[in-house]
Design a protein around this motif. Structure first.
Motif, mmCIF file in Angstrom:
data_model
loop_
_atom_site.group_PDB
_atom_site.id
_atom_site.type_symbol
_atom_site.label_atom_id
_atom_site.label_comp_id
_atom_site.label_asym_id
_atom_site.label_seq_id
_atom_site.Cartn_x
_atom_site.Cartn_y
_atom_site.Cartn_z
ATOM 1 N N MET A 1 6.766 -0.937 -4.495
ATOM 2 C CA MET A 1 5.611 -1.641 -5.031
ATOM 3 C C MET A 1 4.505 -0.658 -5.381
ATOM 4 O O MET A 1 4.546 0.495 -4.971
ATOM 5 N N LYS A 2 3.530 -1.136 -6.092
ATOM 6 C CA LYS A 2 2.389 -0.311 -6.464
ATOM 7 C C LYS A 2 1.198 -0.701 -5.612
ATOM 8 O O LYS A 2 0.762 -1.851 -5.626
ATOM 9 N N TYR A 3 0.677 0.262 -4.864
ATOM 10 C CA TYR A 3 -0.435 0.057 -3.949
ATOM 11 C C TYR A 3 -1.682 0.779 -4.449
ATOM 12 O O TYR A 3 -1.595 1.900 -4.976
ATOM 13 N N LEU A 4 -2.827 0.168 -4.192
ATOM 14 C CA LEU A 4 -4.101 0.875 -4.218
ATOM 15 C C LEU A 4 -4.507 1.110 -2.775
ATOM 16 O O LEU A 4 -4.511 0.173 -1.965
ATOM 17 N N VAL A 5 -4.840 2.352 -2.440
ATOM 18 C CA VAL A 5 -5.390 2.675 -1.119
ATOM 19 C C VAL A 5 -6.771 3.262 -1.345
ATOM 20 O O VAL A 5 -6.911 4.348 -1.934
ATOM 21 N N THR A 6 -7.798 2.545 -0.918
ATOM 22 C CA THR A 6 -9.158 3.076 -1.032
ATOM 23 C C THR A 6 -9.472 3.905 0.214
ATOM 24 O O THR A 6 -8.937 3.653 1.288
ATOM 25 N N GLY A 7 -10.343 4.897 0.043
ATOM 26 C CA GLY A 7 -10.612 5.813 1.147
ATOM 27 C C GLY A 7 -9.429 6.726 1.413
ATOM 28 O O GLY A 7 -9.140 7.083 2.550
ATOM 29 N N ALA A 8 -8.745 7.150 0.336
ATOM 30 C CA ALA A 8 -7.491 7.893 0.485
ATOM 31 C C ALA A 8 -7.673 9.285 1.071
ATOM 32 O O ALA A 8 -6.718 9.875 1.577
ATOM 33 N N ALA A 9 -8.888 9.839 0.999
ATOM 34 C CA ALA A 9 -9.142 11.142 1.613
ATOM 35 C C ALA A 9 -9.623 11.004 3.055
ATOM 36 O O ALA A 9 -9.879 12.004 3.718
ATOM 37 N N GLY A 10 -9.738 9.765 3.518
ATOM 38 C CA GLY A 10 -10.227 9.510 4.865
ATOM 39 C C GLY A 10 -9.155 9.685 5.918
ATOM 40 O O GLY A 10 -7.975 9.921 5.628
ATOM 41 N N VAL A 16 -2.124 6.541 5.888
ATOM 42 C CA VAL A 16 -1.437 5.390 5.295
ATOM 43 C C VAL A 16 -0.747 5.812 3.996
ATOM 44 O O VAL A 16 0.397 5.420 3.731
ATOM 45 N N VAL A 17 -1.424 6.609 3.166
ATOM 46 C CA VAL A 17 -0.809 7.103 1.931
ATOM 47 C C VAL A 17 0.467 7.880 2.248
ATOM 48 O O VAL A 17 1.507 7.696 1.597
ATOM 49 N N GLU A 18 0.401 8.750 3.232
ATOM 50 C CA GLU A 18 1.566 9.549 3.615
ATOM 51 C C GLU A 18 2.751 8.648 3.986
ATOM 52 O O GLU A 18 3.890 8.885 3.571
ATOM 53 N N ARG A 19 2.469 7.604 4.748
ATOM 54 C CA ARG A 19 3.530 6.696 5.185
ATOM 55 C C ARG A 19 4.107 5.898 4.005
ATOM 56 O O ARG A 19 5.321 5.728 3.879
ATOM 57 N N LEU A 20 3.246 5.407 3.116
ATOM 58 C CA LEU A 20 3.707 4.576 2.001
ATOM 59 C C LEU A 20 4.487 5.385 0.967
ATOM 60 O O LEU A 20 5.477 4.907 0.406
ATOM 61 N N THR A 21 4.049 6.607 0.691
ATOM 62 C CA THR A 21 4.794 7.436 -0.260
ATOM 63 C C THR A 21 6.164 7.792 0.303
ATOM 64 O O THR A 21 7.161 7.814 -0.435
ATOM 65 N N ALA A 22 6.248 8.047 1.607
ATOM 66 C CA ALA A 22 7.529 8.351 2.233
ATOM 67 C C ALA A 22 8.497 7.179 2.122
ATOM 68 O O ALA A 22 9.716 7.361 2.098
ATOM 69 N N ALA A 23 7.931 5.968 2.048
ATOM 70 C CA ALA A 23 8.757 4.763 1.924
ATOM 71 C C ALA A 23 9.136 4.459 0.476
ATOM 72 O O ALA A 23 9.823 3.467 0.211
ATOM 73 N N GLY A 24 8.651 5.289 -0.471
ATOM 74 C CA GLY A 24 9.057 5.135 -1.859
ATOM 75 C C GLY A 24 8.137 4.311 -2.729
ATOM 76 O O GLY A 24 8.456 4.037 -3.883
ATOM 77 N N HIS A 25 6.982 3.910 -2.208
ATOM 78 C CA HIS A 25 6.036 3.136 -3.009
ATOM 79 C C HIS A 25 5.226 4.052 -3.926
ATOM 80 O O HIS A 25 5.054 5.245 -3.650
ATOM 81 N N ASP A 26 4.710 3.491 -5.007
ATOM 82 C CA ASP A 26 3.793 4.208 -5.891
ATOM 83 C C ASP A 26 2.363 3.939 -5.424
ATOM 84 O O ASP A 26 1.968 2.776 -5.279
ATOM 85 N N ILE A 27 1.599 4.999 -5.235
ATOM 86 C CA ILE A 27 0.269 4.870 -4.652
ATOM 87 C C ILE A 27 -0.787 5.464 -5.579
ATOM 88 O O ILE A 27 -0.658 6.610 -6.028
ATOM 89 N N VAL A 28 -1.820 4.688 -5.839
ATOM 90 C CA VAL A 28 -3.041 5.211 -6.432
ATOM 91 C C VAL A 28 -4.098 5.211 -5.333
ATOM 92 O O VAL A 28 -4.364 4.169 -4.715
ATOM 93 N N ASP A 73 -6.482 -1.316 -15.533
ATOM 94 C CA ASP A 73 -5.558 -0.290 -16.003
ATOM 95 C C ASP A 73 -4.272 -0.225 -15.169
ATOM 96 O O ASP A 73 -3.204 0.065 -15.699
ATOM 97 N N GLU A 74 -4.385 -0.492 -13.865
ATOM 98 C CA GLU A 74 -3.284 -0.163 -12.966
ATOM 99 C C GLU A 74 -2.405 -1.349 -12.548
ATOM 100 O O GLU A 74 -1.239 -1.168 -12.243
ATOM 101 N N HIS A 75 -2.959 -2.536 -12.436
ATOM 102 C CA HIS A 75 -2.184 -3.728 -12.057
ATOM 103 C C HIS A 75 -1.424 -3.525 -10.739
ATOM 104 O O HIS A 75 -0.201 -3.422 -10.703
ATOM 105 N N PHE A 76 -2.173 -3.504 -9.660
ATOM 106 C CA PHE A 76 -1.602 -3.267 -8.334
ATOM 107 C C PHE A 76 -0.893 -4.510 -7.795
ATOM 108 O O PHE A 76 -1.322 -5.638 -8.045
ATOM 109 N N ASP A 77 0.176 -4.280 -7.012
ATOM 110 C CA ASP A 77 0.807 -5.373 -6.270
ATOM 111 C C ASP A 77 0.018 -5.684 -4.997
ATOM 112 O O ASP A 77 -0.217 -6.846 -4.665
ATOM 113 N N ARG A 78 -0.371 -4.624 -4.293
ATOM 114 C CA ARG A 78 -1.101 -4.780 -3.037
ATOM 115 C C ARG A 78 -2.243 -3.775 -2.971
ATOM 116 O O ARG A 78 -2.167 -2.690 -3.567
#
Length: 334
Positions: A1-10, A16-28, A73-78
């Motif tokens: 799925m395509k996720y938006l994660v706000t506060g990604a440098a936090g 959370v980004v590290e975990r979701l990318t490892a699971a194969g999701h697309d992350i902005v 522009d991005e149309h996120f799923d979650r």
């Protein structure tokens, strides 16, 4: 799925980004990389989570037009919304920063979800919403109408704003009340980081309320596990729910709120002792009164989160402190 994660440098966001990318999701990821604390640490976190499935956009969520364009522009799923101006004491000195990020920014994220039919919004609330509550453990069925800091008040506001959007527009929203997160890559303004740095530097540490305080310290690995699991538990409408008989953490709307903590508070002096033992250094201490905005105890009842996800914290304070101290010494070459 395509996720938006706000506060990604936090702290939590990068994990959370590290975990979701490892699971194969697309992350902005979005972050404004402000200088509330050391930006070099934020850049180091971002360097660590570089991945083909991850893109970072430098953006302030308080910028309405920029957030609107992002969603179009991005149309996120979650969406996992973790960006906020953090810090209880800082909110006493700089209240307007909290209105911009935690209120205006949260509204902009809700609007983006509404306009683009996001399937699930998970957002960070805080254990601070329990304020003057004395009954423990804190349960999501408890009243949270007496915050003792503006930061806590903004987090309670986030829950109310989310409910209104869930009710009006059928947007599934889940709020997570975080309890004292710590671990590697943690925030420099939080006690575990402050204590470790000062003890290693030979400085004196301040012990609030003369050491008579309790915190439900929760390791970052356990927090991320809970966040990722709850993203798959999308709230639905409950037509049988009423204000008079239902929990305030659920609704007739697709809305839910959970505690996310360890569920076993430790005395502040016990936590300091764990750091001392790991460092092999006895801290120099100054004992002082309770500070404005502080609460005596935090203690999470996580039964409803366990029932929803099977989430069960696994990292003990001893293990978590050892992991954090090892990271700190390696990262800062101490």
């Amino acid at each position: 799925m395509k996720y938006l994660v706000t506060g990604a440098a936090g702290f939590v966001g990068s994990a959370v980004v590290e975990r979701l990318t490892a699971a194969g999701h697309d992350i902005v990821g979005v972050d404004n990389i402000n200088d509330y604390y050391d930006v070099n640490l934020k850049h180091a976190r971002l360097k660590r989570i570089e991945h083909d499935n991850f893109r970072l956009i430098i953006l302030d969520i308080a910028d309405r037009d920029a957030v609107k364009q992002l969603f179009e522009d991005e149309h996120f799923d979650r969406v996992i919304h973790l960006a906020a101006q953090a810090g209880v004491r800082y909110s006493i000195e700089n209240p307007h920063a909290y209105a911009d990020s935690n209120l205006v920014g949260h509204l902009n994220i809700l609007e983006g979800c509404r306009q683009t039919n996001v399937k699930h919004l998970v957002y960070a609330s805080s254990s601070s919403v329990y304020g003057l509550n004395a009954k423990t453990p804190f349960a999501t069925t408890d009243s949270v109408d007496h915050p003792v800091s503006l930061y806590a008040a903004t987090k309670k506001s986030n829950e109310l704003m989310a409910h209104s959007y869930s009710h009006l527009y059928d947007i599934p929203t889940t709020g997570l009340r975080f309890f004292t997160v710590y671990g590697s890559w943690g925030r420099p303004d939080m006690a575990p980081f402050i204590f470790t740095k000062k003890i290693l530097d030979g400085d004196t540490i301040d012990i609030n309320n003369n050491g008579d305080m309790w915190r439900d310290f929760t390791h970052i690995d356990d927090i991320v596990e809970g966040v990722v699991r709850i993203a798959d538990v999308i709230p639905t409408k409950n037509k049988e729910w009423t204000v008079e008989t239902g929990s305030p953490a659920t609704s007739s709307a697709p809305y839910s709120v959970y505690n996310i903590g360890h569920g076993s508070p430790i005395n502040l002096m016990g936590f300091v002792k764990a750091i001392e033992d790991e460092l092999g250094i006895v801290a120099k201490k100054i004992f002082r009164e309770m500070q404005p905005g502080d609460v005596y105890q935090t203690y999470a009842d996580v039964n409803d989160l366990f029932e929803a996800t099977g989430y069960k914290p696994r990292v003990s304070v001893k293990e978590g402190v050892a992991e954090f101290v090892q990271w700190y010494r390696e990262f800062y070459n101490k």
